[in-house]
Scaffold this motif. Structure first.
Motif, PDB file in Angstrom:
ATOM      1  N   PRO A   1       0.812  -1.227   0.000  1.00 15.98           N
ATOM      2  CA  PRO A   1       0.000   0.000   0.000  1.00 15.98           C
ATOM      3  C   PRO A   1       0.843   1.273   0.000  1.00 15.98           C
ATOM      4  CG  PRO A   1      -0.823  -1.578   1.608  1.00 15.98           C
ATOM      5  CD  PRO A   1       0.507  -2.096   1.142  1.00 15.98           C
ATOM      6  N   GLU A   2       2.038   1.190   0.596  1.00 20.00           N
ATOM      7  CA  GLU A   2       2.888   2.380   0.655  1.00 20.00           C
ATOM      8  C   GLU A   2       3.521   2.683  -0.697  1.00 20.00           C
ATOM      9  OE1 GLU A   2       1.274   1.889   3.806  1.00 20.00           O
ATOM     10  OE2 GLU A   2       2.653   0.224   3.554  1.00 20.00           O
ATOM     11  N   TYR A   3       3.867   1.666  -1.474  1.00 19.82           N
ATOM     12  CA  TYR A   3       4.367   1.987  -2.815  1.00 19.82           C
ATOM     13  C   TYR A   3       3.247   2.010  -3.843  1.00 19.82           C
ATOM     14  CZ  TYR A   3       5.589  -3.150  -2.623  1.00 19.82           C
ATOM     15  OH  TYR A   3       5.617  -4.507  -2.431  1.00 19.82           O
ATOM     16  N   GLY A   4       1.993   1.750  -3.408  1.00 17.32           N
ATOM     17  CA  GLY A   4       0.833   2.001  -4.244  1.00 17.32           C
ATOM     18  C   GLY A   4       0.345   0.831  -5.065  1.00 17.32           C
ATOM     19  N   ALA A   5       1.008  -0.325  -4.975  1.00 21.89           N
ATOM     20  CA  ALA A   5       0.635  -1.465  -5.803  1.00 21.89           C
ATOM     21  C   ALA A   5      -0.582  -2.181  -5.228  1.00 21.89           C
ATOM     22  CB  ALA A   5       1.799  -2.450  -5.907  1.00 21.89           C
ATOM     23  N   THR A   6      -1.289  -2.911  -6.109  1.00 18.49           N
ATOM     24  CA  THR A   6      -2.361  -3.779  -5.646  1.00 18.49           C
ATOM     25  C   THR A   6      -1.777  -4.855  -4.741  1.00 18.49           C
ATOM     26  OG1 THR A   6      -3.627  -3.391  -7.653  1.00 18.49           O
ATOM     27  CG2 THR A   6      -4.182  -5.361  -6.382  1.00 18.49           C
ATOM     28  N   CYS A   7      -0.636  -5.408  -5.124  1.00 22.60           N
ATOM     29  CA  CYS A   7       0.079  -6.351  -4.261  1.00 22.60           C
ATOM     30  C   CYS A   7       1.530  -6.431  -4.713  1.00 22.60           C
ATOM     31  CB  CYS A   7      -0.560  -7.739  -4.280  1.00 22.60           C
ATOM     32  SG  CYS A   7      -0.424  -8.602  -5.857  1.00 22.60           S
ATOM     33  N   GLY A   8       2.399  -6.802  -3.787  1.00 24.05           N
ATOM     34  CA  GLY A   8       3.787  -7.125  -4.099  1.00 24.05           C
ATOM     35  C   GLY A   8       4.022  -8.547  -3.657  1.00 24.05           C
ATOM     36  N   PHE A   9       4.613  -9.377  -4.500  1.00 26.93           N
ATOM     37  CA  PHE A   9       4.740 -10.786  -4.132  1.00 26.93           C
ATOM     38  C   PHE A   9       6.049 -11.384  -4.637  1.00 26.93           C
ATOM     39  CE2 PHE A   9       2.710 -10.747  -8.246  1.00 26.93           C
ATOM     40  CZ  PHE A   9       3.214 -11.838  -8.923  1.00 26.93           C
ATOM     41  N   PHE A  10       6.416 -12.499  -4.020  1.00 23.05           N
ATOM     42  CA  PHE A  10       7.630 -13.237  -4.354  1.00 23.05           C
ATOM     43  C   PHE A  10       7.250 -14.630  -4.840  1.00 23.05           C
ATOM     44  CE2 PHE A  10       9.201  -9.921  -1.710  1.00 23.05           C
ATOM     45  CZ  PHE A  10      10.538  -9.733  -2.047  1.00 23.05           C
ATOM     46  N   PRO A  11       8.029 -15.195  -5.757  1.00 27.43           N
ATOM     47  CA  PRO A  11       7.782 -16.580  -6.151  1.00 27.43           C
ATOM     48  C   PRO A  11       8.183 -17.537  -5.026  1.00 27.43           C
ATOM     49  CG  PRO A  11       9.776 -15.765  -7.192  1.00 27.43           C
ATOM     50  CD  PRO A  11       9.163 -14.592  -6.478  1.00 27.43           C
ATOM     51  N   ILE A  12       7.813 -18.789  -5.176  1.00 27.09           N
ATOM     52  CA  ILE A  12       8.101 -19.813  -4.172  1.00 27.09           C
ATOM     53  C   ILE A  12       9.446 -20.464  -4.488  1.00 27.09           C
ATOM     54  CG2 ILE A  12       7.266 -21.990  -3.178  1.00 27.09           C
ATOM     55  CD1 ILE A  12       4.437 -21.042  -4.089  1.00 27.09           C
ATOM     56  N   ASP A  13      10.254 -20.688  -3.452  1.00 23.78           N
ATOM     57  CA  ASP A  13      11.551 -21.343  -3.638  1.00 23.78           C
ATOM     58  C   ASP A  13      11.938 -22.064  -2.347  1.00 23.78           C
ATOM     59  OD1 ASP A  13      12.222 -19.294  -1.939  1.00 23.78           O
ATOM     60  OD2 ASP A  13      13.606 -18.284  -3.310  1.00 23.78           O
ATOM     61  N   GLU A  14      13.192 -22.481  -2.256  1.00 23.36           N
ATOM     62  CA  GLU A  14      13.657 -23.218  -1.074  1.00 23.36           C
ATOM     63  C   GLU A  14      13.539 -22.388   0.194  1.00 23.36           C
ATOM     64  OE1 GLU A  14      14.455 -26.250  -0.760  1.00 23.36           O
ATOM     65  OE2 GLU A  14      14.708 -26.959  -2.823  1.00 23.36           O
ATOM     66  N   VAL A  15      13.757 -21.079   0.061  1.00 23.28           N
ATOM     67  CA  VAL A  15      13.642 -20.200   1.230  1.00 23.28           C
ATOM     68  C   VAL A  15      12.220 -20.261   1.782  1.00 23.28           C
ATOM     69  CG1 VAL A  15      13.782 -17.807   2.025  1.00 23.28           C
ATOM     70  CG2 VAL A  15      15.494 -18.687   0.421  1.00 23.28           C
ATOM     71  N   THR A  16      11.234 -20.277   0.891  1.00 18.40           N
ATOM     72  CA  THR A  16       9.832 -20.367   1.306  1.00 18.40           C
ATOM     73  C   THR A  16       9.580 -21.659   2.078  1.00 18.40           C
ATOM     74  OG1 THR A  16       9.333 -19.305  -0.819  1.00 18.40           O
ATOM     75  CG2 THR A  16       7.471 -20.106   0.479  1.00 18.40           C
ATOM     76  N   LEU A  17      10.088 -22.749   1.553  1.00 21.10           N
ATOM     77  CA  LEU A  17       9.854 -24.047   2.200  1.00 21.10           C
ATOM     78  C   LEU A  17      10.485 -24.099   3.587  1.00 21.10           C
ATOM     79  CD1 LEU A  17      10.412 -26.491  -0.813  1.00 21.10           C
ATOM     80  CD2 LEU A  17       8.318 -25.323  -0.089  1.00 21.10           C
ATOM     81  N   ARG A  18      11.696 -23.544   3.707  1.00 16.91           N
ATOM     82  CA  ARG A  18      12.359 -23.538   5.023  1.00 16.91           C
ATOM     83  C   ARG A  18      11.548 -22.731   6.024  1.00 16.91           C
ATOM     84  NH1 ARG A  18      17.179 -22.930   1.924  1.00 16.91           N
ATOM     85  NH2 ARG A  18      17.284 -20.698   2.419  1.00 16.91           N
ATOM     86  N   TYR A  19      10.948 -21.640   5.580  1.00 19.17           N
ATOM     87  CA  TYR A  19      10.139 -20.809   6.485  1.00 19.17           C
ATOM     88  C   TYR A  19       8.872 -21.555   6.908  1.00 19.17           C
ATOM     89  CZ  TYR A  19       7.707 -16.817   8.471  1.00 19.17           C
ATOM     90  OH  TYR A  19       7.060 -15.974   9.332  1.00 19.17           O
ATOM     91  N   LEU A  20       8.260 -22.274   5.975  1.00 19.33           N
ATOM     92  CA  LEU A  20       7.079 -23.057   6.323  1.00 19.33           C
ATOM     93  C   LEU A  20       7.405 -24.089   7.394  1.00 19.33           C
ATOM     94  CD1 LEU A  20       5.508 -23.597   2.774  1.00 19.33           C
ATOM     95  CD2 LEU A  20       4.656 -22.107   4.595  1.00 19.33           C
ATOM     96  N   MET A  21       8.567 -24.727   7.269  1.00 17.62           N
ATOM     97  CA  MET A  21       8.993 -25.698   8.278  1.00 17.62           C
ATOM     98  C   MET A  21       9.257 -25.006   9.614  1.00 17.62           C
ATOM     99  SD  MET A  21       8.998 -28.762   6.937  1.00 17.62           S
ATOM    100  CE  MET A  21      10.093 -29.704   8.009  1.00 17.62           C
ATOM    101  N   LEU A  22       9.927 -23.858   9.573  1.00 19.18           N
ATOM    102  CA  LEU A  22      10.255 -23.128  10.798  1.00 19.18           C
ATOM    103  C   LEU A  22       8.998 -22.738  11.563  1.00 19.18           C
ATOM    104  CD1 LEU A  22      12.259 -21.530  12.646  1.00 19.18           C
ATOM    105  CD2 LEU A  22      11.921 -19.582  11.101  1.00 19.18           C
ATOM    106  N   THR A  23       7.971 -22.325  10.836  1.00 22.30           N
ATOM    107  CA  THR A  23       6.773 -21.797  11.490  1.00 22.30           C
ATOM    108  C   THR A  23       5.732 -22.867  11.776  1.00 22.30           C
ATOM    109  OG1 THR A  23       5.986 -21.141   9.280  1.00 22.30           O
ATOM    110  CG2 THR A  23       7.043 -19.450  10.629  1.00 22.30           C
ATOM    111  N   GLY A  24       6.125 -24.139  11.698  1.00 23.40           N
ATOM    112  CA  GLY A  24       5.283 -25.192  12.243  1.00 23.40           C
ATOM    113  C   GLY A  24       4.402 -25.945  11.272  1.00 23.40           C
ATOM    114  N   ARG A  25       4.543 -25.729   9.959  1.00 24.85           N
ATOM    115  CA  ARG A  25       3.739 -26.509   9.013  1.00 24.85           C
ATOM    116  C   ARG A  25       4.270 -27.937   8.948  1.00 24.85           C
ATOM    117  NH1 ARG A  25       3.389 -20.885   9.098  1.00 24.85           N
ATOM    118  NH2 ARG A  25       1.590 -20.206   7.865  1.00 24.85           N
ATOM    119  N   ASP A  26       3.368 -28.904   8.724  1.00 24.97           N
ATOM    120  CA  ASP A  26       3.827 -30.292   8.708  1.00 24.97           C
ATOM    121  C   ASP A  26       4.498 -30.626   7.379  1.00 24.97           C
ATOM    122  OD1 ASP A  26       1.818 -31.441   6.816  1.00 24.97           O
ATOM    123  OD2 ASP A  26       0.417 -30.915   8.406  1.00 24.97           O
ATOM    124  N   ILE A  27       5.243 -31.706   7.376  1.00 25.73           N
ATOM    125  CA  ILE A  27       6.058 -32.084   6.221  1.00 25.73           C
ATOM    126  C   ILE A  27       5.204 -32.305   4.981  1.00 25.73           C
ATOM    127  CG2 ILE A  27       7.601 -33.866   5.310  1.00 25.73           C
ATOM    128  CD1 ILE A  27       8.687 -34.230   8.142  1.00 25.73           C
TER     129      ILE A  27
END
Length: 658
Positions: free
Chosen positions: A63-89
């Motif tokens: 909202p501060e840079y005015g876009a409808t949304c800002g997003f990142f693609p999915i990669d290994e970093v995403t998966l590691r975060y899902l594991m860290l925050t308690g999602r099951d395997i």
């Protein structure tokens, strides 16, 4: 389909540069590029170097840079975060398989096709803050003293040298202190995604530890607070044994919800507030949130600066924005030696070691019981009735007024004839200007309403807490203490001229008089009208005041959509046509006819009648952009549309009520 802007990130951040520095840089770049109504996708070889918490900090600023949304693609970093925050395997494996099958997986070297592209080498990001009143106005840390000494008013481009000072005495200690332009009186590590980021929170805790060990203290006039974005933050700060040092500097835990960032900073000391009311001194707040719009943080504090959590602490130690954190000392140690920011800034390996203390067990522990609430929450007595039992004397929750006189079938939209101007506003008018969320002034229309209903000033609370009462919110519309209505030049606050009487009134009081006369209202504005938070009351409030149309040079996407959702017509001036080229004074009458013929993006003729009777027709662009939005507008707003749609499915009015 919206345009998609590609933002390529390469390289990596240098030691000492934080995710906040990166996001402020990106916000400035994207605002300059222009991404209102667009998607922004971040990609590039730098992504593996960017933790997911940093990515979330960037995406959260959309909202501060005015876009409808800002997003990142999915990669290994995403998966590691899902594991860290308690999602099951199994869930993590599904995310990986699905994203790869759908082509959503990020691979180094990918160069997707975008509408337009930008690129940033993160190696070039500098330590920065943003202010004094917009998130996109990034300033390199070394330039802050110069920028603040020359108070550049972004509205008028007027530069004025600051030199005022005032003195106050602390009633508890009897000590006197001198405040000058630039003095920091609020220093808040405040909630939101920025304050759930382990790297910047650990950096802040480590900096606090080093500061305390060197004998540094928070300046006595600074009100400090810590409101993390998650209870997990409290766990890992405690695990790293950093909480006592934050406490010692005054950054005590005050809660986990929106605090200073949305105007819930609470009052300053009586002595400081007294001198602020008696002078026009320009004091500062420094916070680690997303939004620093004028009047948002505290009504008496004129400049607000966004900074990383460790810099928030640094400014609490320095006590003034004119201190050059890169060359000036923050204070002296116990031996009288100067202590500089570089002396207490934590090393990258220290931060990395601290971040490693964040474990998945912390997330499991906190989020396993997240829906239970506290003991106080569980003890609240709740009725088992299917409908809410309204309390006639409640000043917090009142029945909605938006369905009053609603008909089962919609009728053609009424033409706008003889509309008066309620306000003429400049550029970058935010939803905070239109509908503030912070404190309620005792002398404001909302304050007078509460007082008349037996509410003491100490219990006024905030506009945000009373959003369930339309009587408060309509009185708070356009009531920001820093809003500037060009119909009453030289005055800040929610005032206007009631043209028929020639009197200067509050905008609310004028709207009441116009409503009594059956006069429709218009708002005229500059560029980026409605920037900032998605605040529904910034559209609901004007609707209740009788505003039928907003004519601006450009709109922020979310607010434009909200206006349509409340049955207010957004029109855009033609290129090179503005309130200034038309020499509008607010005394004109506006006619807009043939509204039944509206189409997305169509040209709409607006007839302006001057005080001498001269009429001028200007062409504007209808900013109802889609057929769905047109349907909402024709139904007099999305609320009426939803009810009518439910009725069309066979539900009776009695079923809807129950």
């Amino acid at each position: 389909i919206p345009d998609v802007v590609g933002f390529k990130l390469t390289g990596k951040l240098r030691p000492g540069i934080t995710a906040t520095d990166l996001v402020l840089t990106i916000t400035q770049i994207l605002r300059n590029h222009g991404v209102v109504g667009k998607f922004v996708e971040f990609y590039g070889d730098g992504l593996p170097e960017l933790p997911l918490a940093d990515r979330a900090t960037i995406a959260n600023m959309a909202p501060e840079y005015g876009a409808t949304c800002g997003f990142f693609p999915i990669d290994e970093v995403t998966l590691r975060y899902l594991m860290l925050t308690g999602r099951d395997i199994a869930q993590v494996a599904l995310v990986e398989a699905y994203s790869k099958m759908q082509g959503l997986w990020h691979t180094i070297g990918d160069e997707p096709i975008f509408t337009s592209s930008l690129e940033l080498d993160m190696q070039n990001v500098e330590s920065s803050i943003a202010g004094p009143k917009r998130p996109q106005d990034r300033i390199s840390l070394s330039d802050v003293p110069t920028q603040f000494n020359l108070n550049n008013d972004l509205e008028t481009n007027h530069t004025q040298q600051l030199h005022k000072t005032v003195t106050y005495t602390n009633s508890k200690t009897g000590l006197s202190y001198e405040l000058e332009d630039g003095t920091v009186v609020i220093s808040a590590i405040t909630s939101c995604t920025n304050t759930s980021n382990p790297s910047v929170l650990m950096a802040a805790g480590l900096l606090a530890k080093k500061a305390v060990e060197r004998g540094l203290k928070r300046q006595p006039w600074v009100k400090a607070s810590l409101a993390p974005g998650s209870k997990v933050v409290s766990n890992y700060l405690a695990m790293a044994q950093l909480t006592p040092y934050l406490d010692k500097l005054g950054f005590n835990l005050v809660g986990y919800g929106c605090t200073t960032c949305i105007g819930n900073s609470g009052p300053l000391t009586d002595e400081i507030e007294a001198v602020l009311r008696e002078s026009d001194i320009t004091l500062s707040a420094v916070l680690s949130g997303n939004r620093n719009f004028e009047g948002r943080i505290h009504p008496l504090v004129k400049t607000n600066w966004l900074a990383s959590p460790p810099l928030v602490i640094a400014y609490a130690l320095a006590g003034n924005m004119k201190v050059d954190l890169q060359t000036d000392p923050l204070g002296k140690d116990d031996q009288g030696n100067d202590v500089f920011l570089k002396d207490i800034w934590p090393l990258p390996e220290e931060i990395a070691t601290a971040v490693q203390k964040v474990t998945s067990d912390m997330f499991h522990k906190e989020y396993a019981k997240v829906f239970y609430g506290t003991q106080e929450w569980q003890q609240i007595k709740v009725s088992a009735a299917a409908t809410y039992k309204w309390k006639e004397d409640s000043t917090y929750i009142r029945p909605s007024p938006f369905f009053k006189d609603m008909k089962r079938e919609y009728k053609p939209v009424e033409e706008i004839k003889g509309a008066r101007v309620l306000a003429i506003l400049g550029d970058s008018v935010t939803t905070d200007h239109i509908s503030p969320a912070g404190s309620i002034n005792v002398d404001s229309p909302a304050g007078k309403y509460l007082h008349a209903h037996g509410v003491e000033y100490a219990n006024f609370n905030s506009y945000g807490s009373r959003r369930g009462n339309h009587e408060v919110m309509v009185r708070g519309t356009f009531a920001n203490v820093r809003i500037r209505n060009e119909m009453v030049p030289g005055i800040e606050g929610g005032y206007t001229r009631h043209i028929p009487s020639g009197k200067q009134l509050t905008i609310y009081d004028a709207s009441v008089k116009y409503k009594e006369d059956g006069t429709p209202l218009a708002v005229i504005a500059g560029k980026e009208y409605g920037s900032g938070s998605s605040r529904d009351w910034a559209a609901k409030g004007p609707r209740l005041q009788g505003v039928r149309v907003v004519i601006a040079e450009s709109f922020e996407r979310i607010h434009r959509s909200n206006l349509i959702g409340m049955g207010i017509l957004p029109l855009e001036f033609a290129p090179y046509v503005t309130r200034k080229t038309l020499q509008l004074t607010g005394e004109e009458l506006f006619d807009i006819v043939d509204l039944s013929k509206l189409r997305p993006y169509c040209v709409v003729n607006v007839t302006i009648t001057r005080t001498n009777g001269f009429q001028e027709v200007i062409k504007t662009r209808c900013r109802i952009d889609t057929s769905n939005e047109l349907t909402y507008y024709r139904n007099d707003g999305i609320l009426h549309y939803v009810i009518r749609n439910m009725l069309s499915t066979g539900k009776s009015e009695k079923q809807l009520i129950s």
